[in-house]
Design an enzyme around this catalytic site. Structure first.
Site, PDB file in Angstrom:
ATOM      1  N   ARG A 112      43.955  45.332  32.521  1.00  0.00           N
ATOM      2  CA  ARG A 112      44.734  46.471  33.004  1.00  0.00           C
ATOM      3  C   ARG A 112      45.419  47.172  31.830  1.00  0.00           C
ATOM      4  NH1 ARG A 112      45.227  50.214  37.039  1.00  0.00           N
ATOM      5  NH2 ARG A 112      47.267  50.266  38.061  1.00  0.00           N
ATOM      6  N   THR A 400      37.479  54.996  41.438  1.00  0.00           N
ATOM      7  CA  THR A 400      37.371  53.662  40.864  1.00  0.00           C
ATOM      8  C   THR A 400      35.946  53.189  41.112  1.00  0.00           C
ATOM      9  OG1 THR A 400      39.726  53.240  41.218  1.00  0.00           O
ATOM     10  CG2 THR A 400      38.337  51.298  41.118  1.00  0.00           C
ATOM     11  N   SER A 465      45.943  48.425  43.361  1.00  0.00           N
ATOM     12  CA  SER A 465      45.414  47.920  44.618  1.00  0.00           C
ATOM     13  C   SER A 465      43.997  47.380  44.455  1.00  0.00           C
ATOM     14  CB  SER A 465      45.413  49.025  45.679  1.00  0.00           C
ATOM     15  OG  SER A 465      46.722  49.425  45.983  1.00  0.00           O
ATOM     16  N   GLY A 486      38.656  52.906  46.148  1.00  0.00           N
ATOM     17  CA  GLY A 486      39.270  53.522  47.318  1.00  0.00           C
ATOM     18  C   GLY A 486      40.778  53.651  47.249  1.00  0.00           C
TER      19      GLY A 486
END
Length: 580
Positions: A112, A400, A465, A486
């Site tokens: 990340r 994504t 998420s 999503g």
């Protein structure tokens, strides 16, 4: 039929610029209405499922050369950077689950992005102390975090790679140099300009609008700059990216952006480190469900949704039953309430991860579900280890990509990768796009005088998420590899599809083809153009506020069953499952 399918696979695009900031429920790019069902692929040895045929084939080629699941994932990501640049790339970040079949070990790699050292909690506040509109925060260098995907992939390759690093770059280099055929989906997204930066920042505009005209489906698009970048990283490793000439180009592009110059420095690039972490796992009936630990909220939220539904006989329902939709949305409300309050980077704030997935806590939350009435806005619970903090209203758009891979040795990868908004920050450097992941932090660091856990801080990873997941049976054998793009709806997409496979015994493709419903502790949303819309009245009778709209998933799933691999790719996008 093939042409029709391509047209129906156009995904994201809502004109976010024109929509008021308060209507976040409707501010996500939409998928095309209509689903053409695919058939489950069945193979015996290995499988790759990705969002683009070029990427799937590149990964399969690596597996056939004797490469590992990690090797294939690297080749896939490099190709996706080229052919699906709006969704993910080496300028972004990723979360990866890895299953070592021989050692029976599950681990995760956190690639990340991180906030620059010069970032401050008030970075996205205006002169009055209020958060600026989200769309104004997205475009330009100000929103760029340190890219983490390459560091995460390299860390995984050092432990689980089989083929030489440079070999994994070969297909992507050739494709970037010789060109790829632009897909209808990419044409549509460029033409819609839902990210205003692609026409305002000159580098990205020149790439997607050569001679002032947007690229078209069927056109051959070359990217020699990206090929040169790949040659450098293939030869010199990721130091070229994090400390060498590429790092200098990235920092210059961010700091000199003509819109919202950013604070990223060479020191930020050099100091980035990917993390290897234990997975978060919880029981669901006879299974163990595993996902990423925070700062991803996906793993915890999906375990909660499933765990809170365990007291109900879900197997007797189907997607056509209003009662299932009711139960699913109520459990989702509860999970999102906890997510919005507690999930953030656990290196910076207290996150009661184990408390949130404790069986007794989930049973307590499940008891709040009324069989006959929508609960309305759910409130966060008080799990063991929780501290008082404010709810977060940060959100993510669904640009994504997800990758599911199982290699010949039974090793597996579940990896979700992103640049956040479609086309990220729109800052393009040397043929790839930089992320806008700093907008995944809460733009307002405080709510009602209390700190938000997911506030922006130097070096911090923003909440996500993304939900790469794996499921294991009673014998600790891998059963399912799954994930989806999503935005924050990822959590619902993946949880629903897992229920279809685990409770309803559907094959992966049939489960993926099902119509979607979501509830993020707001409204209940039913997928437009599907039979699920027929449930609207029944749900409204239970008190639901119902919205019908296109829903943009991109699920890739591989199931291991009776010595076979069963794979599926979401028909809402252009992905494919391939194998041998």
């Amino acid at each position: 039929m093939k042409g029709l399918l391509s047209l129906l696979l156009i995904s994201t695009s809502l004109m976010v610029v024109a929509v008021p900031d308060k209507k976040r429920e409707d501010r996500e790019p939409e998928a095309a209405t209509g689903i053409i069902a695919k058939q489950t692929l069945v193979t015996e040895h290995a499988m790759v499922a990705t969002a683009n045929p070029y990427a799937s084939n590149a990964g399969l080629k690596i597996l056939k050369q004797g490469g590992s699941a990690v090797d294939a994932a690297i080749a896939v990501q490099l190709v996706l950077t080229l052919v699906e640049p709006q969704s993910s790339g080496i300028g972004g970040g990723a979360f990866m689950l890895h299953w070592d079949n021989k050692a029976e070990k599950l681990t995760t790699f956190d690639g990340r992005e991180t906030a620059p050292a010069a970032a401050t909690t008030d970075m996205f506040l205006d002169e009055t102390g209020r958060a600026i509109p989200w769309i104004k925060a997205v475009v330009g260098g100000h929103a760029v975090g340190v890219p983490g995907v390459l560091a995460g992939l390299k860390k995984a390759h050092e432990k689980y790679g089989k083929l030489p690093w440079a070999v994994l770059f070969e297909d992507a280099i050739k494709l970037a140099e010789s060109g790829f055929i632009v897909s209808p989906r990419l044409e549509k997204l460029v033409a819609m300009e839902f990210n205003p930066g692609i026409t305002k920042l000159p580098t990205i505009k020149n790439y997607f609008f050569p001679n002032g005209k947007p690229i078209k489906a069927g056109q051959l698009l070359k990217n020699p700059k990206l090929a040169f970048v790949y040659r450098s990283i293939a030869k010199n490793g990721i130091n070229a990216f994090y400390q060498g000439w590429i790092a200098k180009k990235i920092v210059a592009a961010v700091q000199q952006s003509v819109i919202a110059p950013g604070r990223l420095t060479l020191a930020d690039m050099k100091n980035y480190r990917a993390k290897e972490l234990p997975a978060v796992c919880g029981p669901y009936r006879q299974y163990q469900v595993c996902g990423m630990a925070p700062p991803s909220s996906g793993g915890v939220a999906i375990i909660q949704i499933l765990g809170q539904l365990e007291p109900f006989d879900i197997a007797k329902y189907s997607m056509s039953d209003a009662q299932f939709s009711h139960l699913f949305t109520q459990s989702s409300r509860l999970a999102f309430a906890d997510r919005n309050r507690y999930i953030a980077d656990s290196s910076f704030v207290n996150v009661p991860t184990q408390g949130l997935i404790e069986k007794s806590y989930m049973a307590q939350r499940s008891a709040l579900i009324n069989l006959d009435k929508d609960m309305g806005t759910a409130h966060a619970g008080t799990p063991t280890g929780a501290l008082v903090q404010a709810d977060d209203n940060a959100y993510e758009l669904p640009s994504t990509s997800h990758i599911s891979i199982v290699d010949e040795d039974g090793n597996a990868i579940s990896m979700t990768t992103s640049v956040e908004m479609g086309f990220g920050s729109a800052v393009m450097v040397e043929g790839f796009i930089l992320n806008n992941q700093l907008t995944d932090f809460s733009l307002d660091p405080k709510q009602n005088g209390q700190w938000v856990a997911n506030r922006l801080e130097p070096g911090k990873r923003p909440r996500s998420s993304m939900a790469p997941m794996m499921v294991f049976d009673q014998d600790k054998a891998l059963k399912l590899v799954i994930g989806s793009p999503g935005g924050s709806r990822i959590i619902n997409y993946v949880a629903q599809t897992m229920i279809a496979i685990l409770d309803w015994q559907l094959d992966p493709q049939s489960a993926i083809n099902l119509p979607h419903l979501t509830n993020r502790n707001k409204v209940t949303t039913l997928e437009k153009g599907t039979d699920l819309v027929k449930l609207k009245s029944a749900l409204e009778a239970k008190g639901h506020q119902v919205v019908v709209r296109d829903l943009n998933s991109g699920i890739q799933a591989i199931q291991l069953s009776k010595g076979k691999l069963l794979g599926g790719a979401d028909p809402r996008r252009e992905g494919t499952a391939v194998g041998y």
